[in-house]
Motif scaffolding. Structure first.
Motif: not given
Ligand code: FE
Ligand code: ZN
Ligand code: FE
Length: 212
Positions: A16, A19, A23, A72-73, A75, A78
């Protein structure tokens, strides 16, 4: 895959965070571009360099615990990045957008501080000495980045407070700061860099106060 053990949870959190950092290496250049205040641009640019190092450091952590680096995305990050992008789209460049960028950046740093704090603690519990040290290094960098953003915001508050004390008619030379923001006493010196112009203006404001 739901984590069934602390070991699995640790690896899921690593993915996590990996990722998230990737980002952020894409988001920070946009934030630097959107910022108006010189020192805020510089803060984003230097944290970008740091973040690139954090991506590589996480890869070391994966290897140190016998895992392959994999994302792993995330969120959470994001979502925070999406909110920031919306601000950049909707607001004109200037002090209000700068304030929004600082707020968003601090949400990111707090998220990361929580992630790295947990990861370092898990690593310690599982006797992953090297991983714990690496995660602790990044944790310290994220805390410093957060403190730096606070300093940037606060220095403006302080300068604005001084200006309010005696130089109400003094306009910023860089760009206009909306009266509502100036009255609120927030981010009043966004146009000032740290090269001494702010210092000069501060002493001007102080003299003005004494005259009253
Ligand atoms: Fe980071
Ligand atoms: Zn996340
Ligand atoms: Fe960070």
């Amino acid at each position: 895959m739901p984590a069934k053990s602390l070991q699995e949870l640790f690896v899921e959190e690593l993915k996590d965070t990996y990722d998230a950092e990737k980002r952020l290496t894409r988001a920070l250049p946009k934030m630097a571009k959107a910022a108006t205040a010189t020192e805020l641009k510089a803060a984003f640019t230097s944290h970008l360099k740091e973040t690139e190092g954090q991506v590589r450091r996480l890869e070391k952590v994966f290897r140190a615990v016998g895992e392959k680096p994999k994302g792993k995305t995330c969120h959470g990050i994001m979502g925070i990045v999406e909110e920031g992008n919306k601000m950049i789209e909707e607001l004109d460049k200037g002090p209000v957008l700068d304030a929004a960028l600082i707020a968003g950046a601090q949400k990111v740093e707090h998220y990361e501080i929580a992630s790295y704090g947990t990861l370092a603690y898990f690593a310690e519990m599982m006797d992953y000495g090297e991983a714990k040290d690496l995660l602790g290094e990044t944790l310290d960098e994220e805390k410093a980045a957060d403190a730096n953003l606070t300093t940037l915001a606060m220095s403006r508050v302080n300068q604005q407070a001084l200006r309010n004390a005696g130089a109400e008619d003094e306009e910023d030379e860089g760009f206009a700061i909306p009266a509502s923001i100036r009255r609120a006493g927030l981010f009043g010196s966004l146009a000032n860099d740290s090269s001494g112009r702010g210092t000069r203006k501060r002493s001007t404001a102080r003299r003005a106060t004494k005259k009253r």
